[in-house]
Design a protein around this motif. Structure first.
Motif, PDB file in Angstrom:
ATOM      1  N   LEU A 217       0.827  -1.205   0.000  1.00 26.39           N
ATOM      2  CA  LEU A 217       0.000   0.000   0.000  1.00 26.39           C
ATOM      3  C   LEU A 217       0.870   1.269   0.000  1.00 26.39           C
ATOM      4  O   LEU A 217       0.417   2.332   0.365  1.00 26.39           O
ATOM      5  CB  LEU A 217      -0.951  -0.002   1.202  1.00 26.39           C
ATOM      6  CG  LEU A 217      -2.058  -1.060   1.149  1.00 26.39           C
ATOM      7  CD1 LEU A 217      -2.995  -0.914   2.331  1.00 26.39           C
ATOM      8  CD2 LEU A 217      -2.863  -0.974  -0.134  1.00 26.39           C
ATOM      9  N   LYS A 218       2.128   1.095  -0.393  1.00 25.62           N
ATOM     10  CA  LYS A 218       3.008   2.262  -0.561  1.00 25.62           C
ATOM     11  C   LYS A 218       2.965   2.658  -2.025  1.00 25.62           C
ATOM     12  O   LYS A 218       2.909   1.779  -2.882  1.00 25.62           O
ATOM     13  CB  LYS A 218       4.442   1.867  -0.229  1.00 25.62           C
ATOM     14  CG  LYS A 218       4.868   2.243   1.150  1.00 25.62           C
ATOM     15  CD  LYS A 218       6.345   1.973   1.307  1.00 25.62           C
ATOM     16  CE  LYS A 218       6.659   1.833   2.781  1.00 25.62           C
ATOM     17  NZ  LYS A 218       7.794   0.995   3.048  1.00 25.62           N
ATOM     18  N   PRO A 219       3.025   3.965  -2.330  1.00 29.29           N
ATOM     19  CA  PRO A 219       3.035   4.339  -3.746  1.00 29.29           C
ATOM     20  C   PRO A 219       4.299   3.803  -4.416  1.00 29.29           C
ATOM     21  O   PRO A 219       5.369   3.847  -3.810  1.00 29.29           O
ATOM     22  CB  PRO A 219       3.038   5.867  -3.714  1.00 29.29           C
ATOM     23  CG  PRO A 219       3.014   6.280  -2.311  1.00 29.29           C
ATOM     24  CD  PRO A 219       3.051   5.093  -1.416  1.00 29.29           C
ATOM     25  N   SER A 220       4.144   3.295  -5.636  1.00 28.30           N
ATOM     26  CA  SER A 220       5.310   2.780  -6.340  1.00 28.30           C
ATOM     27  C   SER A 220       6.120   3.969  -6.850  1.00 28.30           C
ATOM     28  O   SER A 220       5.643   5.103  -6.842  1.00 28.30           O
ATOM     29  CB  SER A 220       4.872   1.893  -7.490  1.00 28.30           C
ATOM     30  OG  SER A 220       3.984   2.590  -8.315  1.00 28.30           O
TER      31      SER A 220
ATOM     32  N   TYR B 137       4.790   6.650  -9.611  1.00 23.75           N
ATOM     33  CA  TYR B 137       3.373   7.004  -9.526  1.00 23.75           C
ATOM     34  C   TYR B 137       3.050   8.397 -10.066  1.00 23.75           C
ATOM     35  O   TYR B 137       1.935   8.645 -10.512  1.00 23.75           O
ATOM     36  CB  TYR B 137       2.831   6.785  -8.100  1.00 23.75           C
ATOM     37  CG  TYR B 137       3.027   7.924  -7.131  1.00 23.75           C
ATOM     38  CD1 TYR B 137       1.971   8.795  -6.861  1.00 23.75           C
ATOM     39  CD2 TYR B 137       4.219   8.119  -6.482  1.00 23.75           C
ATOM     40  CE1 TYR B 137       2.147   9.826  -5.959  1.00 23.75           C
ATOM     41  CE2 TYR B 137       4.398   9.139  -5.581  1.00 23.75           C
ATOM     42  CZ  TYR B 137       3.356   9.997  -5.323  1.00 23.75           C
ATOM     43  OH  TYR B 137       3.538  11.018  -4.449  1.00 23.75           O
TER      44      TYR B 137
END
Lengths: 144, 179
Positions: B28-31, B34
């Motif tokens: 649930l961390k932004p890649s 993004y």
């Protein structure tokens, strides 16, 4: 020496039994969860100092899109947003609900599923709320 | 120790080390990319008329052959899907050839057959409130000849997004002209 061998044999048989039974889950697992209800709520919920439900929902949606989710459903009255994303061959589904808390706050609760298991990891949800905080310029407050 | 017991014990030690499949963390961390993805998926329109934009979105989805599945206009959300053929003749030929050479006539069953493309669109006011932001994401599920799911993926082809927004710009114009 032969005693040691037989002990070894028994140990290995026990290990085999444990291995084979290890991952078994009860047949009916519909309402099961490993964490206590209160703990799970506090992991999944944060409060924000705003009453703008619409803006909050739109921010939740754009945060989920930043995290590669495709939004499947949304309902304004219920304040719910559901989305899914693919991680390799596994599907992650997440639903987020936004509801008022008192006169001045909104409660945001997220719950995610990875394949057939419920995600109950504090750090994973913290990652989501960190991104949400950044998008809405408000601080996510821990709820007791 | 009998030979078979040795073998079983080695296997069981391996299994117990590997253990149950666990949930990965950090998904649930932004890649990293993004922001580029945002650029690809988002466009701004010089209007505050949310109704006009969202009806145009529904219109362009229909133009592209999608069926509307769900919507919540209050938050500017529309979801749609489309079934399409996914047969790639090159892939079928190659797999059939290799399968034939490897004496595996069933190999062709693993080729792509059909796909469902899902689109979800969000419209919302921009930060300064003077424009409307539209963001679209596409996903697809591909089935093989044996009707099993072959793969699932989020689509990142810039051409596809460009085609959608070209259509949307036209649709907004057509809506404005009442066509």
């Amino acid at each position: 020496m032969s005693k040691l061998k037989s002990y070894c044999g028994i140990f290995l048989i026990l290990l085999l039994i444990i291995t084979l039974t290890g991952c078994a889950t009860p047949a009916v697992n519909a309402l099961g969860s490993n964490e206590s209800q209160v703990k799970l709520r506090s992991i999944q919920t944060r409060a924000f100092d705003t009453v703008d439900k619409k803006k909050m929902m739109q921010t939740v949606i754009s945060t989920m899109q930043d995290l590669d989710f495709v939004i499947d459903k949304a309902d304004f009255m219920l304040g719910s947003v559901t989305g899914s994303k693919f991680l390799g061959q596994a599907v992650v589904t997440m639903s987020v609900t936004v509801r008022p808390r008192g006169e001045k706050q909104l409660l945001v609760r997220a719950n995610a599923q990875y394949g057939v298991s419920t995600v109950e990891d504090l750090a994973t949800y913290q990652d989501f709320f960190n991104s949400l905080e950044k998008s809405i310029f408000l601080t996510a407050q821990q709820v007791d | 120790m009998p030979y078979f017991l040795k073998r079983i014990s080695i296997i069981s030690i391996c299994l117990s080390i590997v253990g149950c499949v666990s949930i990965p963390t950090g998904f649930l961390k932004p890649s990293e990319g993004y922001l580029q993805k945002r650029e690809l998926q988002m466009r701004q329109y010089d209007t505050t008329d949310q109704v006009k934009i969202i009806t145009s979105v529904a219109g362009v989805l229909q133009d592209l052959g999608f069926t509307l599945e769900d919507s919540e206009t209050e938050v500017g959300f529309v979801a749609a899907s489309k079934k399409a053929d996914a047969v790639n003749k090159g892939q079928v030929f190659l797999v059939a050839l290799l399968g034939g050479l490897g004496n595996n006539p069933q190999a062709v069953q693993q080729c792509d057959k059909s796909q469902v493309i899902k689109a979800s669109i969000i419209t919302k006011p921009s930060l300064d409130g003077k424009k409307t932001v539209v963001r679209v994401t596409f996903q697809r599920i591909v089935w093989n000849m044996a009707n099993q799911i072959n793969r699932v993926e989020t689509l990142g082809d810039p051409e596809m997004y460009q085609k959608f927004y070209d259509g949307l710009s036209k649709a907004i114009f057509l809506e404005a002209q009442q066509i």
